[in-house]
Design a protein around this motif. Sequence first.
Motif, mmCIF file in Angstrom:
data_model
loop_
_atom_site.group_PDB
_atom_site.id
_atom_site.type_symbol
_atom_site.label_atom_id
_atom_site.label_comp_id
_atom_site.label_asym_id
_atom_site.label_seq_id
_atom_site.Cartn_x
_atom_site.Cartn_y
_atom_site.Cartn_z
ATOM 1 N N ASP A 92 -14.446 128.618 51.952
ATOM 2 C CA ASP A 92 -13.820 129.795 51.345
ATOM 3 C C ASP A 92 -12.786 130.400 52.285
ATOM 4 O OD1 ASP A 92 -13.280 131.938 49.663
ATOM 5 O OD2 ASP A 92 -14.923 133.163 50.496
ATOM 6 N N LEU A 93 -11.757 129.589 52.621
ATOM 7 C CA LEU A 93 -10.751 130.103 53.532
ATOM 8 C C LEU A 93 -9.450 129.338 53.334
ATOM 9 C CD1 LEU A 93 -11.559 128.828 57.180
ATOM 10 C CD2 LEU A 93 -12.044 127.607 55.071
ATOM 11 N N PHE A 94 -8.363 129.937 53.792
ATOM 12 C CA PHE A 94 -7.057 129.280 53.824
ATOM 13 C C PHE A 94 -6.461 129.578 55.179
ATOM 14 C CE2 PHE A 94 -2.789 128.073 53.111
ATOM 15 C CZ PHE A 94 -2.766 127.233 52.009
ATOM 16 N N GLY A 95 -6.437 128.575 56.046
ATOM 17 C CA GLY A 95 -5.980 128.804 57.404
ATOM 18 C C GLY A 95 -7.147 128.975 58.348
ATOM 19 N N ASP A 101 12.157 112.860 55.316
ATOM 20 C CA ASP A 101 11.073 112.008 54.835
ATOM 21 C C ASP A 101 10.088 112.828 54.002
ATOM 22 O OD1 ASP A 101 12.083 109.778 56.070
ATOM 23 O OD2 ASP A 101 10.700 109.805 57.762
ATOM 24 N N SER A 102 9.320 112.136 53.166
ATOM 25 C CA SER A 102 8.346 112.803 52.311
ATOM 26 C C SER A 102 6.933 112.574 52.836
ATOM 27 C CB SER A 102 8.463 112.289 50.874
ATOM 28 O OG SER A 102 8.324 110.876 50.829
ATOM 29 N N VAL A 103 6.101 113.621 52.737
ATOM 30 C CA VAL A 103 4.739 113.585 53.264
ATOM 31 C C VAL A 103 3.796 114.227 52.256
ATOM 32 C CG1 VAL A 103 3.201 114.396 55.100
ATOM 33 C CG2 VAL A 103 5.519 113.700 55.662
ATOM 34 N N LEU A 104 2.662 113.585 52.016
ATOM 35 C CA LEU A 104 1.594 114.170 51.217
ATOM 36 C C LEU A 104 0.513 114.682 52.151
ATOM 37 C CD1 LEU A 104 -0.048 114.737 48.621
ATOM 38 C CD2 LEU A 104 -0.901 112.375 48.783
ATOM 39 N N VAL A 105 0.129 115.952 51.974
ATOM 40 C CA VAL A 105 -0.949 116.555 52.767
ATOM 41 C C VAL A 105 -2.135 116.786 51.836
ATOM 42 C CG1 VAL A 105 -1.657 118.506 54.183
ATOM 43 C CG2 VAL A 105 0.697 117.650 54.322
ATOM 44 N N GLN A 106 -3.229 116.105 52.091
ATOM 45 C CA GLN A 106 -4.421 116.251 51.262
ATOM 46 C C GLN A 106 -5.248 117.459 51.720
ATOM 47 O OE1 GLN A 106 -4.900 114.588 48.583
ATOM 48 N NE2 GLN A 106 -4.532 112.393 48.806
ATOM 49 N N GLY A 107 -5.785 118.217 50.762
ATOM 50 C CA GLY A 107 -6.744 119.270 51.083
ATOM 51 C C GLY A 107 -6.145 120.538 51.645
ATOM 52 N N ALA A 108 -5.099 121.052 51.005
ATOM 53 C CA ALA A 108 -4.481 122.299 51.474
ATOM 54 C C ALA A 108 -5.536 123.404 51.569
ATOM 55 C CB ALA A 108 -3.371 122.726 50.523
ATOM 56 N N GLY A 109 -5.469 124.146 52.644
ATOM 57 C CA GLY A 109 -6.429 125.221 52.891
ATOM 58 C C GLY A 109 -7.180 125.010 54.178
ATOM 59 N N GLY A 110 -7.507 123.753 54.494
ATOM 60 C CA GLY A 110 -8.139 123.453 55.766
ATOM 61 C C GLY A 110 -7.177 123.669 56.920
ATOM 62 N N GLY A 111 -7.722 123.812 58.121
ATOM 63 C CA GLY A 111 -6.891 124.144 59.275
ATOM 64 C C GLY A 111 -5.821 123.114 59.570
ATOM 65 N N VAL A 112 -6.183 121.831 59.647
ATOM 66 C CA VAL A 112 -5.208 120.784 59.946
ATOM 67 C C VAL A 112 -4.212 120.635 58.807
ATOM 68 C CG1 VAL A 112 -4.898 118.319 60.422
ATOM 69 C CG2 VAL A 112 -6.799 119.560 61.473
ATOM 70 N N ALA A 113 -4.705 120.640 57.571
ATOM 71 C CA ALA A 113 -3.820 120.472 56.413
ATOM 72 C C ALA A 113 -2.812 121.610 56.315
ATOM 73 C CB ALA A 113 -4.653 120.378 55.136
ATOM 74 N N THR A 114 -3.270 122.826 56.498
ATOM 75 C CA THR A 114 -2.360 123.974 56.445
ATOM 76 C C THR A 114 -1.306 123.876 57.535
ATOM 77 O OG1 THR A 114 -4.135 125.352 55.563
ATOM 78 C CG2 THR A 114 -2.236 126.490 56.478
#
Length: 320
Positions: free
Chosen positions: A311-314, A155-168
């Motif tokens: 200012d973070l990724f993860g 299945d295909s999934v779009l994740v909004q806001g890469a970089g935030g904890g949940v999104a990552t």
Amino acid sequence: MFAAYAARIDRDQPLSGLELGERPEPETRPGWTTVNVRAASLNHHDLWSLRGVGLGEESLPMILGCDAAGVDENGNEVVVHSVIGQSGHGVGPKEPRSILTERYQGTFAEKVTVPSWNLLPKPKELSFEEAACLPTAWLTAYRMLFTNAGVRPGDSVLVQGAGGGVATAAIVLGAAAGLRVLATSRDEAKRARAVELGAEGAYAPGERLPRRVDAVIETVGAATWSHSVKSLKPGGTLVISGATSGPDPKATELNRIFFLELKVVGSTMGGKDELEDLLSFCAARGVRPVIDSVLPLDRAREGFEKMAGGDLFGKVVLTV
């Protein structure tokens, strides 16, 4: 014991209420266990607490922090499930569930006390720092994907806001589970990082996608809501667990939602059984949380500032 705690509530300048210093050690409670904290991770929940969301003046001072991994009174390496009162364990059947720091002192300290039921064995494959990232953001992403979106491999999934904890977390978990993951971010470097972590493609917010998706993982809120709804296939599912850009989108897209029979599902945290499954999944598949930085507890303010500024990724992890 040394701790990072909310001393005051300030809705406009939340970090002004953050203090670092000595606090009393946790009291012994029947059915509860004290854990010597080795690592704890930051969540946006901690910033909201400093703004007074879910935390009242009458509860101050409150040690912050939901997530932790450490060693219990018997020398066992454990992970803390941060939802207190689930099924009444440790608090009685009539107390509603809460997240640590809403009613009880949190994990940004040398020690934390929680109901014994809330402890899970830490897999030997995970470090304390890695395990401490899982109970809130990663558990939220796990529940959003596999319980509430109900997606399957392929299945295909779009994740909004890469970089935030949940999104990552959703990008990494989705890719590891065989999903076709697309992601968005305002930052070009974060888009590149999302692809490194397993996304098939990463796009600017609002950018037209190459195809519509089966599900959207939404934590940004108002800024991305319209794009999320428009990105779904007929019958698709939008799962939302946060609204960091605000809760009131300019366009609700109600016509599109009912005409295409889209599903909108709210999601909050996850259960102990889901955390157990998540720990097992990470250990078995070699999945590891994405850690932006590791700081000693006495530098907690730096971590809060980094999270507040985006200012973070993860995850930001504090060690004791």
